[in-house]
Enzyme design. Structure first.
Site, PDB file in Angstrom:
ATOM      1  CE1 TYR A 117      18.814  -5.823  11.673  1.00  0.00           C
ATOM      2  CE2 TYR A 117      20.023  -4.799  13.140  1.00  0.00           C
ATOM      3  CZ  TYR A 117      19.534  -4.861  11.702  1.00  0.00           C
ATOM      4  OH  TYR A 117      20.200  -4.156  10.757  1.00  0.00           O
ATOM      5  CE  LYS A 172     -11.060   1.525  -0.989  1.00  0.00           C
ATOM      6  NZ  LYS A 172     -12.321   1.054  -1.168  1.00  0.00           N
TER       7      LYS A 172
HETATM    8  O1  LIG Z   1     -13.490   3.665  -1.618  1.00  0.00           O
HETATM    9  C1  LIG Z   1     -14.849   3.679  -1.832  1.00  0.00           C
HETATM   10  O2  LIG Z   1     -15.470   4.213  -0.988  1.00  0.00           O
HETATM   11  C2  LIG Z   1     -15.228   2.547  -2.651  1.00  0.00           C
HETATM   12  C3  LIG Z   1     -14.581   2.514  -3.739  1.00  0.00           C
HETATM   13  O3  LIG Z   1     -13.445   1.760  -3.845  1.00  0.00           O
HETATM   14  C4  LIG Z   1     -14.678   3.698  -4.707  1.00  0.00           C
HETATM   15  O4  LIG Z   1     -13.444   3.766  -5.444  1.00  0.00           O
HETATM   16  O5  LIG Z   1     -15.432   4.488  -4.771  1.00  0.00           O
HETATM   17 MG   LIG Z   2     -12.091   2.277  -5.185  1.00  0.00          MG
END
Ligand SMILES: O=C(O)C[C@H](O)C(=O)O
Ligand SMILES: [Mg+2]
Ligand SMILES: NC(=O)c1ccc[n+]([C@@H]2O[C@H](COP(=O)([O-])OP(=O)(O)OC[C@H]3O[C@@H](n4cnc5c(N)ncnc54)[C@H](O)[C@@H]3O)[C@@H](O)[C@H]2O)c1
Length: 476
Positions: A117, A172
């Site tokens: 920092y 994700k």
């Molecule tokens: O999220 C998932 O399992 C796959 C895909 O991106 C979805 O939208 O179904």
């Molecule tokens: Mg998706």
């Protein structure tokens, strides 16, 4: 293995949080009701205890989700009991969210503090100001992707908004990290305005080496992606379009080998002409498919009709050469392949029975597939879904971690067609001819070869197509 289509509950253990008036209800009465309904009480945790009231968490093993409803209803009807909450293992895994920030270096003393920092950090800032490319070496940009959604087409659940979309985006982010060691932030936007989304993503781009667009409905997703690709110098990838198309193509290569059919001779019905349906159609056309019929809510998409959705006008002109019209039940007759990218439970066994010999059914809607695979197990040559609790999971998770690993490693400016095709071929190559069978057309998400092969294919294609800004050591 427990699978519940439509009820969205997996796992066998639930936790009932009950507030009980101890002078009105006996705990043994509650235990009795749970046992009468087939539940198995395995643990009791006292959360709060007052002289006339207690709050307890009861952990109950159940064998199906109907039991959960029945137990909850019966308990709720009891005088002196307030059912505060019912959670299962899935909900418990989401308590407080699924990811957190971790430090790479600890701050243990003043010296560390002045390096990470102020004041010393200023020297690093100035180095980047002098040469912006250094942001790749001196900040998280090198390894970080933004997972951005507006919550408008979340799985097959539809427009559930940015707050409700967060658990998917956090998921994700977990997959990016675990599969490919890519860091990412889930970012859900409180706007569904195309221009505002573009502006916002451009404004946050400096921190990121790539943008993964997720669950943004069509047709807005096409413009958002196209514009961002033009205006940013980092890869922008709409996962529901391209991730799905890559994995679908990999799965189809494998399934067609199994039934000994060639792509230019098959009739394909794509149900759900949104982001994923359009991208999958494009990749199949590029791979040589001649007869693809798209079906959406109002039936088959046929040239000659005027559609308000501009992509459907494109679609009608590039598919359905025999101008087949009518409902899904009409056009599926004689089809070799069904690709579902729409909503759960809209395909019937009867429809599959009218398909050509050795039908291939890819029911990819999440979380509930277009048909429960058990219903057609005996009549379909190959069945695949997007879910992890069935064999043949055709899900973009097979693609996006490796694609971004590759793109980040070579600091690609974009993810182009060659890179996507390389990813599809890499996924398909994991399964050898000897291994391939009805239940194994696509590698498991946990197969460690997938990310590595996809990454290598993507890096090589990026170098060949001259979109790599850095040549990884092994290719120098
Ligand atoms: O999220 C998932 O399992 C796959 C895909 O991106 C979805 O939208 O179904
Ligand atoms: Mg998706
Ligand atoms: N398995 C995977 O990897 C994967 C990847 C992406 C999307 N998906 C699934 O595909 C589906 C669509 O996703 P998307 O991002 O393309 O969404 P989207 O909103 O862009 O498109 C969905 C399309 O399906 C249509 N539709 C809805 N009900 C229908 C019905 N009864 N019959 C025919 N069409 C119908 C809608 O009108 C829309 O055009 C979702 O269920 C999603 O979970 C799966």
């Amino acid at each position: 293995m427990e699978r519940e289509f439509g009820k969205l509950i997996t796992g066998k253990s639930i936790i009932l949080r009950l507030e009980m008036k101890t002078d009105v209800i006996k705990f043994s009465d509650i235990v009795q009701i749970i046992s009468d309904e087939g539940g198995d009480l395995v643990a009791i945790d006292v959360i709060q205890m007052k002289h006339d009231m207690t709050i307890r968490d009861l952990t109950v093993n159940v064998s199906d989700s109907l039991q959960i409803v029945q137990i909850s209803e019966k308990v709720q009807q009891l005088n002196g009991v307030n059912l505060v909450n019912v959670s299962d293992q899935t909900f418990l895994m989401h308590l407080g969210g699924k990811i957190e920030t971790k430090l790479k270096v600890p701050i243990q003393n003043r010296d560390d503090l002045s390096r990470v920092y102020t004041p010393d950090v200023a020297r690093v800032c100035m180095a980047i100001q002098e040469d912006q490319r250094k942001s790749f070496t001196l900040t998280i940009k090198r390894n970080t992707v933004a997972v951005v959604s507006d919550g408008s087409a979340v799985l097959g659940l539809g427009n559930i908004g940015p707050y409700a979309a967060m658990p998917v985006m956090e998921g994700k982010a977990m997959l990016f990290k675990q599969m490919a060691d890519v860091d990412s932030f889930p970012i859900c936007l409180e706007t569904q305005d195309t221009e505002e989304i573009i502006r916002t993503i451009k404004a946050i781009a400096p921190a990121f080496g790539g943008i993964n667009l997720e669950d943004i409905s069509s047709p807005r997703c096409f413009e958002i992606e196209e514009r961002l690709k033009e205006e940013l110098d980092i890869p922008v990838f709409h996962d529901d379009q391209h991730g799905t198309a890559v994995v679908l193509y990999a799965g189809l290569i494998s399934a067609l080998k199994l039934v000994n059919k060639s792509i230019d001779q098959i009739k394909v019905v794509v149900n759900g002409i949104g982001a994923a349906g359009i991208a999958c159609t494009k990749i199949l056309l590029a791979a040589g498919a001649k007869e693809i019929i798209g079906v959406d809510k109002d039936g088959a998409i046929v040239s000659g009709n005027e559609y308000t959705n501009p992509m459907w006008n494109w679609y009608s002109q590039n598919t359905n050469p025999h101008k087949s019209s009518g409902s899904l039940a009409d056009v599926i007759k004689g089809a070799d392949v069904f690709i579902g990218l729409s909503r759960g439970k809209i395909l019937s066994r009867e429809m599959v029975m009218t398909m050509n010999a050795e039908p291939i059914v890819f029911a990819m809607a999440n979380p509930t597939p277009e048909i429960d695979p058990d219903e057609i197990e005996d009549i379909a040559a190959v069945v695949a879904t997007g879910r992890s609790d069935y064999p043949n999971q055709i899900n973009n998770v097979l693609c996006f971690p490796g694609i971004f690993r590759g793109a980040l490693d070579c600091r690609a400016t974009t993810i182009n067609e060659k890179m996507k095709l390389a990813a599809a071929e890499a996924i398909a190559s994991v399964i050898s001819d000897d291994e391939r069978n009805k239940y194994y057309i696509i590698p498991s998400v946990f197969n460690p070869d997938v990310v590595k092969l996809v990454r290598d294919g993507v890096v090589e294609a990026a170098i060949l197509t001259k979109v790599a800004r850095r040549i990884p050591r092994e290719y120098r």
